[in-house]
Structure formats: C-alpha cells, structure tokens
Motif scaffolding. Structure first.
Motif: not given
Length: 410
Positions: A252-262, A319-324
């Motif tokens: 669902q997310k881009s690689s950059a968004e996934v890496m930021c979340l991780l 983190l889940s609430n913050k990242a939506g």
C-alpha cells in the motif's frame, strides 16, 4: 627477560582505565630508564679516568641513579606531575654537575639539545606554559654551563668577535633544535588527533552494531591477542516481536514511507530495550529480537522482557495512530538455556541459538496480534508480578506440545 623488564618499567603508572596521558607517562618512564642505563654505562669510564675528579662524579652518578629510579615509582603511585618535574630537574642537575665536576670540557651541555627534542612530548596540549618553562630552563642551563667553559678557555678575554661567534652559533643551534622539535611534535599531534577521531568513529559504529558487553569483551581479548569470542551458554530470556500486516503495508505504501515507518518502529523498540536493560540481538525484516540475562547476569531475566513487551505493544499502537496505518505487534517470550557467540570468518555477527530461541520464535508465530505469549518457565518467573491466562497445550512445529500462557496487559 630484558624486554619484559623494559615493558614493566615503561608501563608503570599506566592502568587499563588511565587513557589520559598514557603516552606522556610511557615517554617519561622510558627516558628515566634510558638515563639510568647511561649513568650505569659511565661507571666503568669513571673508574678508568679516576684522576679527573672520579670520586665526586661517581658519587653524583650514584645519587642521580637513585633519583631517576624514583621517576617511574612516582608514576606508579599516580604522581605524574611530580615524576615529570623530577625528571626535568634531575636531568638538568646531572648535566650541570657532570659538566663542572670533570676537569676537562666533555661538552655534556649538548645533551640539553636532546632534552629540547623530547620535552614537548612530555606535556599535554593545554600545558603550554609548563612546556615553555621547561624549554627555558634547558636554555638557561645550557647558557650557564657554556659561559662557564668559555670563561675557563679565556675566549671572553680574546675579544668580542670570538665570543659573538660562539654565542650566535649556540643560539642558532638551539633555535634549530626547537623548531625541529616543534615540527615533529605538531605532526605527531595531528596524527594522534586523526587516530583518535578514527577510533571514536569505529567505537560509535561498533556501539550501533554490537551490544556493549560484547565490545568490551572483544577489546579485552584483542589486547591479549585473542581475536575471537567463544560460544557460550547462558540462562536467560529471549523476546521475539513481529509486526503484523507488514506485507500489506509494503503493497500500500511507497518504499520511502515503509522505510520511514520501520525506522520509527525499530527506534522505539531500541529505546524500550535500553530502558529495561535488554540487549538487542538483531532485526530480521519487521522482526525484532532482544535478550535479557545473556550478556550480563540478571536474577529474573524474564521480568524485564515482560515489562518491555508490554511497553512495546503500547508504543506500536501510538505509532499506528501517528502514521495513520493499522499496525499490530505479536510477541513471544521464552526462558532457558541460550547459546551465544560468533560464527564464521567473514562478515560475522553476534547471534543466539538453542531450543529456547526456537521456542520464543514459535510462541510469537503461533500467537495473536496485540498479545504476548510466554512459555512455562517465563510464567514461573513472572507469576508474582503479572497476571497470566493459560493457553493450555499448544502444538509447536519442531518442539511438540507445550504449555503456553498469555500475559495480561493492563
């Protein structure tokens, strides 16, 4: 045997914790030893040339040997400044007495040029006034002795030109010695600063990749010329935490968004692990592995793992609430014998193995989202501190049917 004796004397006063001034202390001890050997070598010459005030020189030589023996002893007792002052004053005293006691001019005063080369290395960067004072003392001592022999040779009475030639020659000699010494010292300091900077960078890199106890162990073994760590067994506790819906998130997310979340996720896990005294072992994709009681003894290693696990679930929800995005964490904890160490000869890394590690992994994979599933040994350790719900007997791949418990989260 001589090499061992030299090493013992050179490193007197240098402890494993005393990194400050380690080079200065070693240089002072080595200089004291060198002067002692030089004085001992002079004793046969004194005996041969006894007619040239040999008795007085022998007495002065013996007294100065005792004086220079005291230099490493003072360093050993931690009196670094006193040892350095004693070395400087003793050197000036010996050269002065030797120059005057002998009835012929043996040009002992030129040994002060050696002192000029060495003196900058005896002082730290912020001790510049002391360094200037030391060089000035050598210069004045040389001038006084040289004036004494110039007077004895009647050069002064021969006119101003011979005196001017002699003084200017000695002056330029001292200036050349000081400039050469300063150049060597500056290059030494630049190299030392560069080496210290590289060392700090390496230490920071190691601290980011290896647990602190492992770094200390490796440093100690490296000092003893042992380059590898043994594989050891410990009684500890291991925690496996796995992020749920990670695969869907990647789609669902881009690689950059996934890496930021991780990055945020693993940083939060690291903060929690440090807070509760856990040692992070590694990450595997979206999986986080930490231990307690493996690298350092812990009375109840399962207790900090359970405390950290509860906080990990709460932080993941934040983190889940913050990242939506919808994130859930599944945690498995097992206690028992754990094998740890390094294997391989290329790109090695610290890791853990054993049935306890496999059990924690299975408890995590067979658990439910937003739940912490523990083994019977972990339950026995933490029962007085937390509430658990029995999961009964569950079948775990490769381990058979075992009792499992779910940690209640308040």
């Amino acid at each position: 045997m001589l090499k061992s004796l030299y090493s013992r004397i050179a490193f007197m006063g240098i402890t494993t914790n005393g990194h400050d001034n380690i080079s200065q202390i070693k240089i002072i001890n080595c200089l004291a030893l060198m002067i002692i050997l030089m004085l001992l070598a002079q004793i046969p010459l004194i005996m041969v040339f006894w007619q040239f005030a040999g008795l007085v020189v022998a007495l002065v030589c013996s007294l100065h040997i005792l004086l220079f023996i005291a230099v490493p002893v003072l360093n050993r007792l931690g009196h670094f400044h006193s040892a350095r002052s004693l070395l400087t004053l003793g050197y000036i005293s010996f050269i002065g007495f030797s120059s005057i006691a002998w009835q012929i001019n043996l040009h002992f005063q030129y040994f002060f040029i050696i002192a000029l080369f060495v003196s900058p290395f005896l002082y730290r960067a912020w001790e510049k006034p002391s360094k200037v004072l030391s060089i000035s003392m050598y210069l004045l001592s040389f001038g006084a002795i040289e004036w004494y022999w110039l007077s004895s040779a009647d050069i002064i009475s021969k006119g101003s030109q011979p005196l001017l030639l002699s003084v200017s020659n000695h002056f330029f000699l001292f200036i050349a010695a000081i400039l050469a010494s300063q150049l060597i010292y500056t290059n030494h300091r630049q190299l030392q600063t560069k080496t210290e900077l590289q060392k700090r960078r390496l230490e920071n890199l190691l601290q980011q990749t290896l647990p602190a106890p492992i770094i200390n162990e490796l440093s100690q073994r490296s000092a003893n010329k042992l380059t590898s760590l043994p594989i050891e067994q410990h009684c500890g506790c291991v925690l496996f935490a796995d992020m749920q819906r990670y695969t869907e998130l990647c789609a669902q997310k881009s690689s950059a968004e996934v890496m930021c979340l991780l990055k945020d996720f693993f940083q939060a896990m690291d903060d929690i692990s440090r807070r509760w005294g856990l040692e992070k072992i590694k990450t595997n994709g979206d999986q986080y592995i930490a231990t307690s009681g493996v690298l350092a003894p812990v009375e109840l290693p399962a207790l900090p793992c359970c405390q950290a696990a509860i906080e990990m679930l709460k932080r993941t929800a934040q983190l889940s609430n913050k990242a939506g995005v919808e994130l859930h964490l599944r945690i498995g904890i097992a206690s028992g014998e754990i094998t740890s160490g390094f294997v391989g000869s290329h790109a090695t890394s610290f890791d853990i193995w054993g049935e306890t590690v496999n059990l924690a992994s299975r408890l995590e994979s067979h658990g439910q989202a937003d739940n912490i599933q523990v083994c019977k040994a972990t339950y026995a350790q933490c029962r007085p501190y937390f509430q658990f719900h029995s999961q009964g007997k569950i079948k775990l791949k490769g381990l058979g049917t075992l009792s499992a418990f779910r940690l209640q989260i308040n």
